[in-house]
Design an enzyme around this catalytic site. Structure first.
Site, PDB file in Angstrom:
ATOM      1  N   ASP A  47       0.841  -1.203   0.000  1.00  0.00           N
ATOM      2  CA  ASP A  47       0.000   0.000   0.000  1.00  0.00           C
ATOM      3  C   ASP A  47       0.875   1.251   0.000  1.00  0.00           C
ATOM      4  O   ASP A  47       0.370   2.371  -0.059  1.00  0.00           O
ATOM      5  CB  ASP A  47      -1.006  -0.008   1.161  1.00  0.00           C
ATOM      6  CG  ASP A  47      -0.349   0.055   2.532  1.00  0.00           C
ATOM      7  OD1 ASP A  47       0.888  -0.063   2.617  1.00  0.00           O
ATOM      8  OD2 ASP A  47      -1.083   0.222   3.528  1.00  0.00           O
ATOM      9  N   SER A  48       2.216   1.058   0.029  1.00  0.00           N
ATOM     10  CA  SER A  48       3.139   2.171  -0.193  1.00  0.00           C
ATOM     11  C   SER A  48       2.860   2.802  -1.550  1.00  0.00           C
ATOM     12  O   SER A  48       3.316   3.920  -1.819  1.00  0.00           O
ATOM     13  CB  SER A  48       4.587   1.677  -0.129  1.00  0.00           C
ATOM     14  OG  SER A  48       4.765   0.537  -0.933  1.00  0.00           O
ATOM     15  N   ASP A  86      -1.319  -6.292  -0.374  1.00  0.00           N
ATOM     16  CA  ASP A  86      -1.281  -5.614   0.921  1.00  0.00           C
ATOM     17  C   ASP A  86      -2.674  -5.074   1.243  1.00  0.00           C
ATOM     18  O   ASP A  86      -3.228  -4.274   0.476  1.00  0.00           O
ATOM     19  CB  ASP A  86      -0.281  -4.447   0.804  1.00  0.00           C
ATOM     20  CG  ASP A  86       0.306  -4.045   2.129  1.00  0.00           C
ATOM     21  OD1 ASP A  86       0.030  -4.713   3.143  1.00  0.00           O
ATOM     22  OD2 ASP A  86       1.066  -3.058   2.138  1.00  0.00           O
ATOM     23  N   LYS A 116      -1.104  -9.499   2.978  1.00  0.00           N
ATOM     24  CA  LYS A 116      -0.358  -9.022   4.148  1.00  0.00           C
ATOM     25  C   LYS A 116      -1.234  -8.042   4.903  1.00  0.00           C
ATOM     26  O   LYS A 116      -1.972  -7.269   4.286  1.00  0.00           O
ATOM     27  CB  LYS A 116       0.939  -8.327   3.714  1.00  0.00           C
ATOM     28  CG  LYS A 116       1.691  -7.682   4.888  1.00  0.00           C
ATOM     29  CD  LYS A 116       3.041  -7.129   4.472  1.00  0.00           C
ATOM     30  CE  LYS A 116       3.010  -5.738   3.914  1.00  0.00           C
ATOM     31  NZ  LYS A 116       2.416  -4.705   4.803  1.00  0.00           N
ATOM     32  N   GLU A 118      -1.247  -5.462   8.630  1.00  0.00           N
ATOM     33  CA  GLU A 118      -0.432  -4.887   9.695  1.00  0.00           C
ATOM     34  C   GLU A 118      -1.057  -5.143  11.061  1.00  0.00           C
ATOM     35  O   GLU A 118      -2.276  -5.079  11.212  1.00  0.00           O
ATOM     36  CB  GLU A 118      -0.303  -3.365   9.487  1.00  0.00           C
ATOM     37  CG  GLU A 118       0.392  -2.992   8.192  1.00  0.00           C
ATOM     38  CD  GLU A 118       0.536  -1.474   8.014  1.00  0.00           C
ATOM     39  OE1 GLU A 118       0.183  -0.709   8.932  1.00  0.00           O
ATOM     40  OE2 GLU A 118       1.010  -1.080   6.938  1.00  0.00           O
ATOM     41  N   GLU A 185       9.404  -4.113  10.272  1.00  0.00           N
ATOM     42  CA  GLU A 185       9.783  -2.810   9.709  1.00  0.00           C
ATOM     43  C   GLU A 185      10.323  -1.884  10.795  1.00  0.00           C
ATOM     44  O   GLU A 185       9.680  -1.676  11.836  1.00  0.00           O
ATOM     45  CB  GLU A 185       8.564  -2.178   9.017  1.00  0.00           C
ATOM     46  CG  GLU A 185       8.880  -0.808   8.427  1.00  0.00           C
ATOM     47  CD  GLU A 185       7.883  -0.307   7.397  1.00  0.00           C
ATOM     48  OE1 GLU A 185       6.953  -1.063   7.032  1.00  0.00           O
ATOM     49  OE2 GLU A 185       8.031   0.838   6.949  1.00  0.00           O
TER      50      GLU A 185
HETATM   51  O1  KIV Z   1       3.474  -1.097   1.671  1.00  0.00           O
HETATM   52  C1  KIV Z   1       4.629  -1.531   1.604  1.00  0.00           C
HETATM   53  O2  KIV Z   1       5.355  -1.333   0.626  1.00  0.00           O
HETATM   54  C2  KIV Z   1       5.121  -2.297   2.737  1.00  0.00           C
HETATM   55  C3  KIV Z   1       6.553  -2.710   2.754  1.00  0.00           C
HETATM   56  C4  KIV Z   1       7.500  -1.654   2.603  1.00  0.00           C
HETATM   57  C5  KIV Z   1       6.872  -3.644   3.833  1.00  0.00           C
HETATM   58  O3  KIV Z   1       4.373  -2.599   3.603  1.00  0.00           O
END
Ligand code: KIV
Length: 278
Positions: A47-48, A86, A116, A118, A185
């Site tokens: 989600d970056s 994510d 994934k 959090e 992280e």
């Molecule tokens: O969103 C993302 O890119 C991440 C990673 C940097 C671990 O969660």
């Protein structure tokens, strides 16, 4: 791992063999294809993308629609890498049912191999629900960017005893629940080492030192294509941003001065036919 499909079972196998797991983020077809051809083991559609692709200040505004759109594009570029979608902010916080439905969309609509999310013990019910739907889950502990407002910024986590103990307990709880790997992280390197030693599943570090079982970085950071944040843990392996700016400037200049397009970039027409048009 080149020319062989990386599956969920390779995660543990790699850890057992002490082989490092490579992970990069990707958000589009062409980049994912390059990574896959280069032999990266796992690709995270992070989600970056909210920050490096969509231009938000943090990841909180990213939606399921954004994530599915980009995960589908990545998946089309990948033959072998294990693709992780994510889960964005609020896609798994409201209820277990909603978490399972959204995780399922990553698999069913976008073809992701895992999701994934959090958080530690507070998200265990959601993790258990998703795992019960037979969807592999990757955990994410330490600096979890979706909690940026609680942390008061992007800060290293686990530096005091209480935080460090909490991180260890969370990691063990996530492993017991059945997650297949945990992203750590911005965690002090020695704490990440300790957590990695306590777990049978692999840890994937980002700003968590060399002793994690694998490493992940944001693709835009490693190729020098995003310069708004430069965290200490990033290593820049290329300067794509500089190259792109050079190419864009030259293009603008050549269009303005009629150096582009040249004859070789143009199409011909029969001169006799052209005469009749005048
Ligand atoms: O969103 C993302 O890119 C991440 C990673 C940097 C671990 O969660």
């Amino acid at each position: 791992m080149k020319d062989k499909k990386f599956t969920v079972s390779h995660l543990k196998q790699f850890k057992e063999k002490k082989e490092k797991i490579t992970m990069l983020t990707a958000y589009d077809y062409s980049t994912a294809k390059m990574m896959d051809e280069a032999g990266v083991d796992t690709i995270l559609v992070g989600d970056s993308l909210g920050m490096v692709v969509l231009g938000y200040e943090d990841t909180l505004q990213v939606t399921m629609a954004d994530m599915l759109h980009h995960t589908k594009a990545v998946k089309r570029g990948v033959k072998n890498a294990f693709v992780i979608g994510d889960m964005p902010f609020l896609s798994y916080h409201i209820s277990v049912e909603e978490a399972v439905r959204n995780a399922g969309r990553f698999v069913k609509e976008a073809g992701a191999n895992a999701v994934k999310l959090e958080g530690g013990q507070e998200v265990l019910p959601q993790i258990e629900g998703i795992l019960a739907a037979k969807i592999p889950v990757v955990g994410h502990l330490g600096l979890t960017p979706q909690s940026v407002n609680v942390f008061g910024g992007f800060k290293v986590q686990g530096k005091d005893t209480a935080q460090a103990k909490q991180l260890i307990e969370d990691a063990l709880a996530l492993e017991a629940a059945g997650v297949c790997a945990i992203v750590l992280e911005c965690v002090p390197a020695k704490l990440a080492k300790l957590i990695s030693e306590k777990l049978e599943i692999p840890t994937i570090g980002i700003g968590a030192g060399v002793d994690c079982d694998g490493q992940v970085l944001v693709i835009n950071d490693i190729v020098g294509a995003y310069d708004e944040l430069s965290p200490k843990f990033v290593k820049t392996y290329g300067h794509v941003g500089i190259e792109m700016k050079k190419a864009i400037n030259t293009y603008i200049e050549e269009v303005r001065t009629e150096q582009f397009p040249e004859e070789k970039h143009s199409f011909k027409i029969d001169e006799a036919l052209l005469d009749k048009l005048y």
